[in-house]
Design a protein around this motif. Structure first.
Motif, mmCIF file in Angstrom:
data_model
loop_
_atom_site.group_PDB
_atom_site.id
_atom_site.type_symbol
_atom_site.label_atom_id
_atom_site.label_comp_id
_atom_site.label_asym_id
_atom_site.label_seq_id
_atom_site.Cartn_x
_atom_site.Cartn_y
_atom_site.Cartn_z
ATOM 1 N N GLU A 117 46.965 -68.613 -53.841
ATOM 2 C CA GLU A 117 46.235 -67.313 -53.724
ATOM 3 C C GLU A 117 47.010 -66.078 -52.867
ATOM 4 O O GLU A 117 47.217 -65.030 -53.167
ATOM 5 N N GLU A 118 47.732 -66.879 -51.538
ATOM 6 C CA GLU A 118 48.367 -66.048 -50.745
ATOM 7 C C GLU A 118 49.743 -65.499 -51.476
ATOM 8 O O GLU A 118 50.144 -64.411 -51.265
ATOM 9 N N ARG A 121 49.154 -62.582 -53.565
ATOM 10 C CA ARG A 121 49.143 -61.305 -52.702
ATOM 11 C C ARG A 121 50.598 -60.754 -52.507
ATOM 12 O O ARG A 121 50.631 -59.602 -52.396
ATOM 13 N N SER A 147 53.209 -66.204 -45.852
ATOM 14 C CA SER A 147 52.091 -66.863 -46.490
ATOM 15 C C SER A 147 51.449 -68.076 -45.696
ATOM 16 O O SER A 147 50.196 -68.286 -45.707
ATOM 17 N N TYR A 177 49.910 -56.871 -46.788
ATOM 18 C CA TYR A 177 49.467 -58.464 -46.621
ATOM 19 C C TYR A 177 48.795 -58.425 -45.218
ATOM 20 O O TYR A 177 47.765 -59.115 -44.982
#
Ligand SMILES: Nc1ncnc2c1ncn2[C@@H]1O[C@H](COP(=O)(O)OP(=O)(O)OP(=O)(O)O)[C@@H](O)[C@H]1O
Length: 212
Positions: A117-118, A121, A147, A177
């Motif tokens: 998921e990171e 992004r 991340s 981020y």
């Protein structure tokens, strides 16, 4: 958690790096530390990590002064991404697992799903996971390290030149981020030469050139 430096002065080998320097970074804020090469930006991060003692002044974390005794505990609440690292591993999969072998992270569990998921992004492709580190670009490696820090979800993040290997678009992506991490309450200090990146930070601090 608030990071505060108050009236800090430091000279190394007779070179004055900073004098009476004061700043505050609250949880939820992102500070960009700028200044020309050799002015002491990385050293400033080392002071906050408690690896480099100040000549005068103090660093406080959450209102408590950082001392030789408290430094290890304070560091357990921080994620630190250095500018250059020699990594004791060969593959990306090994790298992302490394923090979980540390005693300070014994209460954290690695989840590949959460990492992915990171990665979404940060626009990192899932196929990087099985690659050798030698086959990953500098910009990809920087984002992988970010991340990892994001996944650890620490109260403070110190990051040295997070966008040095990135183009302007990717640099803004990384700034976005980090803003996302700050929104969750993390206090972030990023060293950067990158003006596009700095423009996305809440505060900037420009260190002066060293005084002889
Ligand atoms: N442990 C040390 N002992 C003596 N001098 C040091 C030490 N660490 C750093 N220095 C010197 O202090 C100065 C500041 O170094 P630092 O790495 O903090 O600069 P910087 O602003 O991060 O530079 P760059 O942008 O090039 O990474 C440099 O002249 C460096 O050589």
């Amino acid at each position: 958690m608030t990071i505060e430096m108050k009236d800090a002065s430091l000279a190394l080998e007779g070179k004055g790096l900073f004098h009476n320097l004061s700043f505050v970074v609250n949880g939820g804020e992102m500070l960009c530390v700028m200044g020309e090469s050799g002015c002491g930006k990385t050293t400033l991060l080392q002071c906050i990590l408690g690896f480099q003692p100040l000549d005068e002044g103090a660093v406080s974390i959450g209102g408590t002064e950082l001392t030789a005794l408290s430094a290890e505990y304070m560091r357990s609440m921080m994620a630190y991404i250095p500018q250059e690292v020699s990594l004791p591993c060969n593959t990306v999969a090994e790298l992302v697992g490394l923090p979980y072998q540390l005693r300070v992270n014994r209460n954290k569990r690695f989840s590949k799903e959460a990492l992915m998921e990171e990665w979404q992004r940060l626009r990192l492709d899932e196929t990087l996971y099985t690659k050798r580190l030698a086959d990953v670009s500098g910009g990809e490696r920087q984002r992988i390290m970010l991340s990892m820090a994001g996944l650890l979800d620490k109260k403070m993040l110190l990051v040295d030149e997070p966008t040095s290997a990135l183009d302007v678009d990717s640099s803004l992506l990384v700034a976005g981020y980090l803003q996302g991490l700050a929104k969750h309450g993390t206090a972030i200090i990023a060293v950067s030469h990158d003006r596009a990146f700095a423009g996305q930070c809440d505060k900037t601090l420009t260190l002066k050139s060293p005084q002889p």
